[in-house]
Write a protein that holds these residues in place. Structure first.
Motif, PDB file in Angstrom:
ATOM      1  N   GLY A 179       0.797  -1.217   0.000  1.00 42.15           N
ATOM      2  CA  GLY A 179       0.000   0.000   0.000  1.00 42.15           C
ATOM      3  C   GLY A 179       0.823   1.258   0.000  1.00 42.15           C
ATOM      4  O   GLY A 179       0.374   2.316   0.442  1.00 42.15           O
ATOM      5  N   SER A 180       2.048   1.180  -0.509  1.00 43.61           N
ATOM      6  CA  SER A 180       2.939   2.327  -0.494  1.00 43.61           C
ATOM      7  C   SER A 180       3.975   2.184  -1.594  1.00 43.61           C
ATOM      8  O   SER A 180       4.403   1.069  -1.901  1.00 43.61           O
ATOM      9  N   ASP A 181       4.397   3.328  -2.172  1.00 46.42           N
ATOM     10  CA  ASP A 181       5.487   3.274  -3.138  1.00 46.42           C
ATOM     11  C   ASP A 181       6.843   3.440  -2.450  1.00 46.42           C
ATOM     12  O   ASP A 181       7.879   3.520  -3.096  1.00 46.42           O
ATOM     13  N   LYS A 182       6.824   3.483  -1.125  1.00 47.89           N
ATOM     14  CA  LYS A 182       8.064   3.475  -0.333  1.00 47.89           C
ATOM     15  C   LYS A 182       7.867   2.515   0.849  1.00 47.89           C
ATOM     16  O   LYS A 182       7.921   2.923   2.023  1.00 47.89           O
ATOM     17  N   PRO A 183       7.700   1.248   0.558  1.00 45.24           N
ATOM     18  CA  PRO A 183       7.313   0.296   1.611  1.00 45.24           C
ATOM     19  C   PRO A 183       8.441  -0.006   2.594  1.00 45.24           C
ATOM     20  O   PRO A 183       9.614  -0.064   2.220  1.00 45.24           O
ATOM     21  N   ASP A 184       8.038  -0.181   3.843  1.00 45.91           N
ATOM     22  CA  ASP A 184       8.958  -0.667   4.867  1.00 45.91           C
ATOM     23  C   ASP A 184       8.872  -2.190   4.843  1.00 45.91           C
ATOM     24  O   ASP A 184       7.843  -2.772   5.188  1.00 45.91           O
ATOM     25  N   ILE A 185       9.950  -2.832   4.422  1.00 47.22           N
ATOM     26  CA  ILE A 185       9.929  -4.297   4.231  1.00 47.22           C
ATOM     27  C   ILE A 185      10.573  -5.022   5.408  1.00 47.22           C
ATOM     28  O   ILE A 185      10.889  -6.212   5.308  1.00 47.22           O
ATOM     29  N   GLU A 234       1.016   1.670  11.268  1.00 48.23           N
ATOM     30  CA  GLU A 234       0.568   2.043  12.613  1.00 48.23           C
ATOM     31  C   GLU A 234       0.495   0.825  13.521  1.00 48.23           C
ATOM     32  O   GLU A 234       0.919   0.883  14.682  1.00 48.23           O
ATOM     33  N   ALA A 235      -0.005  -0.285  12.988  1.00 39.92           N
ATOM     34  CA  ALA A 235      -0.107  -1.504  13.789  1.00 39.92           C
ATOM     35  C   ALA A 235       1.281  -2.030  14.153  1.00 39.92           C
ATOM     36  O   ALA A 235       1.524  -2.450  15.292  1.00 39.92           O
ATOM     37  N   ALA A 279      16.978  -1.815   5.753  1.00 39.94           N
ATOM     38  CA  ALA A 279      16.378  -2.581   4.655  1.00 39.94           C
ATOM     39  C   ALA A 279      16.241  -1.692   3.427  1.00 39.94           C
ATOM     40  O   ALA A 279      15.326  -0.875   3.329  1.00 39.94           O
ATOM     41  N   PHE A 280      17.176  -1.857   2.489  1.00 39.14           N
ATOM     42  CA  PHE A 280      17.154  -1.086   1.248  1.00 39.14           C
ATOM     43  C   PHE A 280      16.257  -1.758   0.219  1.00 39.14           C
ATOM     44  O   PHE A 280      16.140  -2.987   0.177  1.00 39.14           O
ATOM     45  N   VAL A 305       7.084  -4.490  16.371  1.00 40.44           N
ATOM     46  CA  VAL A 305       7.636  -5.609  15.602  1.00 40.44           C
ATOM     47  C   VAL A 305       8.710  -5.168  14.606  1.00 40.44           C
ATOM     48  O   VAL A 305       9.259  -5.997  13.884  1.00 40.44           O
ATOM     49  N   ILE A 306       9.009  -3.875  14.558  1.00 36.50           N
ATOM     50  CA  ILE A 306       9.996  -3.377  13.602  1.00 36.50           C
ATOM     51  C   ILE A 306      11.381  -3.432  14.238  1.00 36.50           C
ATOM     52  O   ILE A 306      11.598  -2.920  15.339  1.00 36.50           O
TER      53      ILE A 306
END
Length: 592
Positions: A289-295, A416-417, A430-431, A423-424
């Protein structure tokens, strides 16, 4: 007040170790604090490198001892003395094994009581920190930030120089051109009624440098954008700007990866994994849901539209029937962590990003617990559980809406969750490359298509035929580099021929006259043999913010603006003098 004539600093504070014992040194810096114990006075002397304890013994020099009694916080002093081993050592500072017994003290300047403490744990508002930024910058953490900023820029310069890049400066006063954000305008006194613009980026000039045959260019460039501020934005910021001739996408990304690998190794002594992951824009949107996702964590988005399109639940049915979608995420194993109140809060987040609401299902020992379960058949529920890989203890969250609205809102709910649940992994870097962006995006305010990146981005070759028929389906030779869910930078292979650039401007709604007026100098240059070229630009401030794990880029900019684009220290922007405005031919209609 004393001076430093004849006294030359031999060392910085943190240079001193046990190897200096019985050696004479000269130190200069600020008084952190002083402690009078009667016949002994101890003070902590601070400079850019750290702190060392200095001792004054009344039996050694009554004159020095008397002067030491005058010292206050942030006095500037010079010390000549002998290094001794400490009897009571301090493991909290690097110089805790030694101290300096002063033979000579010179008071170089006095200081008023500072309005903020010069220590890292000082609890004070950011505006007060920015008002007294010259004091704030004395704090060890801030000094460390700018030592690291220096190291990063030096690492970048050294790497790119070895790769054959030339560091070339481009103009600050330039022509206003539509590049995405609002320009900062500078009126011309010599040419009244005309304005320069401060550069949003060196984009046009670096392309002209490729036309000039410079082959490889870079610049630690100041850029200016008049846009709404947030934690990772400033009106003026610094980017690492690169451009290369005779390259394709892989060439640019290869240099970028090796640059990042070098910087992280040299500055943080950390090895990052290359090659970086690559993900097409559409996949990033569909999964995150993002073009800059946190993977760094899961909670990926699933499309359950086919399962629920005729399920009998009106919200789901109408969303799919109207051409929208039903998407969902699974908060695997965290069902018990979310009360009804906290789920409702996530629903408000969904509404913030345009969604009508948020549906949910708890997977429990006794089955599905959900307000919408009564509208769904057992087969539909089982299919959802299977598609989502759900098991006992999971919480499923659904958004039914227009496709982009559903994806974007779930993307923010996902983040947000994850933050709520902790959990991050904050120690992970992470590139990710996001590639194949749409060439255009629709701007509802302007009721037209605009360039998704900028109007000099080349379309992928197989889409060139779509210029006249369906430009909205074209994709770009564009790429963003994302780090931990933040866009670190972006770039593209550029358009290098006049005919393609003309088509791009036409598709964006520019007439030939408008294109010539705004970009004529670039279009003219394209007629004289421009090589294929491409490049990338990184936000230096954002890179430092992420490397140092700071909350916002103001922590790594020496004199930043606050959230209202104001400098509390200098009180810029300020009201201009009437005479200056008259010289510029400017008359103000009203002042707020």
């Amino acid at each position: 007040m004393d001076n430093i004539c004849g006294l030359k600093r031999t060392n910085y504070c943190n240079d001193l170790t046990m190897s200096f014992v019985e050696k004479e040194v000269v130190l200069m810096g600020w008084v952190q604090r002083a402690r009078d114990l009667g016949g002994l006075i101890f003070l902590d002397l601070r400079d850019r490198t750290g702190i060392v304890q200095v001792a004054f013994d009344i039996n050694d020099s009554a004159e020095n001892f008397s002067k030491a009694k005058e010292l206050g916080s942030e006095y500037v002093i010079a010390i000549r003395g002998v290094v001794k081993e400490r009897s009571s050592k301090n493991n909290n500072i690097a110089t805790g094994d030694i101290e300096v017994f002063a033979k000579e003290l010179r008071i170089l300047n006095t200081a008023k009581t500072p309005p903020i403490y010069i220590k890292d744990d000082d609890i004070v508002s950011e505006d007060l920190r920015l008002k007294y930024r010259y004091l704030d910058l004395r704090k060890p953490k801030m000094q460390y930030n700018f030592l690291m900023r220096h190291k990063v820029t030096q690492s970048v310069r050294n790497f790119l120089s070895k790769e054959g890049f030339l560091e070339i400066e481009t103009p600050i006063l330039t022509k206003p051109t539509p590049e995405g954000a609002r320009d900062y305008l500078v009126p011309s006194r010599v040419n009244k009624g005309h304005f320069y613009a401060l550069p949003q980026s060196p984009q046009l000039f670096k392309q002209l440098l490729m036309t000039s045959g410079m082959d490889r260019y870079f610049q630690i460039a100041k850029c200016f954008r008049d846009e709404d501020l947030r934690a990772d934005r400033q009106p003026e910021f610094t980017q690492i700007d690169c451009e290369m001739s005779f390259v394709e996408i892989d060439d640019v990304l290869d240099v970028t990866e090796r640059l990042m690998k070098t910087v992280f190794h040299e500055v943080l002594n950390m090895e990052i994994q290359t090659p970086f992951k690559r993900m097409k824009w559409q996949e990033a949107m569909d999964r995150y849901g993002s073009d800059k996702p946190d993977i760094r964590f899961g909670f990926e988005i699933n499309d359950v539209s086919d399962i629920v399109k005729d399920c009998g639940f009106k919200v789901f049915d109408e969303a799919v029937l109207s051409g929208g979608t039903v998407r969902a995420i699974n908060l695997n194993g965290y069902e018990a962590e979310f009360s009804r109140k906290s789920i409702d809060a996530l629903g408000e987040t969904a509404k913030t990003y345009g969604a009508k609401g948020l549906a949910w299902m708890r997977v429990t020992e006794s089955g599905i617990n959900s307000p919408i379960a009564k509208f769904l058949s057992e087969d539909v529920l089982n299919s959802i559980v299977e598609k989502m890989g759900a098991k006992k203890g999971d919480l499923l969250l659904f958004v039914a809406d227009k496709t982009m609205t559903a994806l974007t809102s779930l993307g923010h709910i996902r983040l947000e969750a994850a933050k709520k649940l902790g959990v991050i992994d904050e120690n992970e870097f992470a590139f990710l490359y996001v590639v194949e962006f749409p060439l255009y995006e629709y701007n509802e305010e302007e009721n037209r298509y605009v360039a998704a990146h900028h109007p000099f981005t080349a379309p992928i070759d197989e889409d060139l035929k779509l210029f006249n028929s369906s430009p909205e389906n074209m994709h770009a030779k564009a790429y963003d580099i994302v780090l931990n869910g933040i866009e670190l930078g972006g770039g593209s292979i550029r358009i290098h021929t006049k005919d393609v650039q003309d088509k791009m401007f036409e598709a964006l709604g520019f007439t030939k006259e408008e294109a010539e007026e705004k970009f004529g100098f670039l279009l003219n240059a394209f007629q004289y043999g421009t090589p294929p070229h491409g490049g990338i630009a990184f936000g230096l401030d954002r890179l430092l913010m992420l490397m140092l794990k700071r909350d916002n880029i103001r922590e790594v900019i020496a004199f930043p603006k606050n959230q209202n684009a104001i400098c509390p220290m200098t009180e810029a922007p300020a009201i201009a003098d009437k005479n200056a405005l008259q010289e510029l031919g400017i008359e103000l209609s009203a002042r707020k």
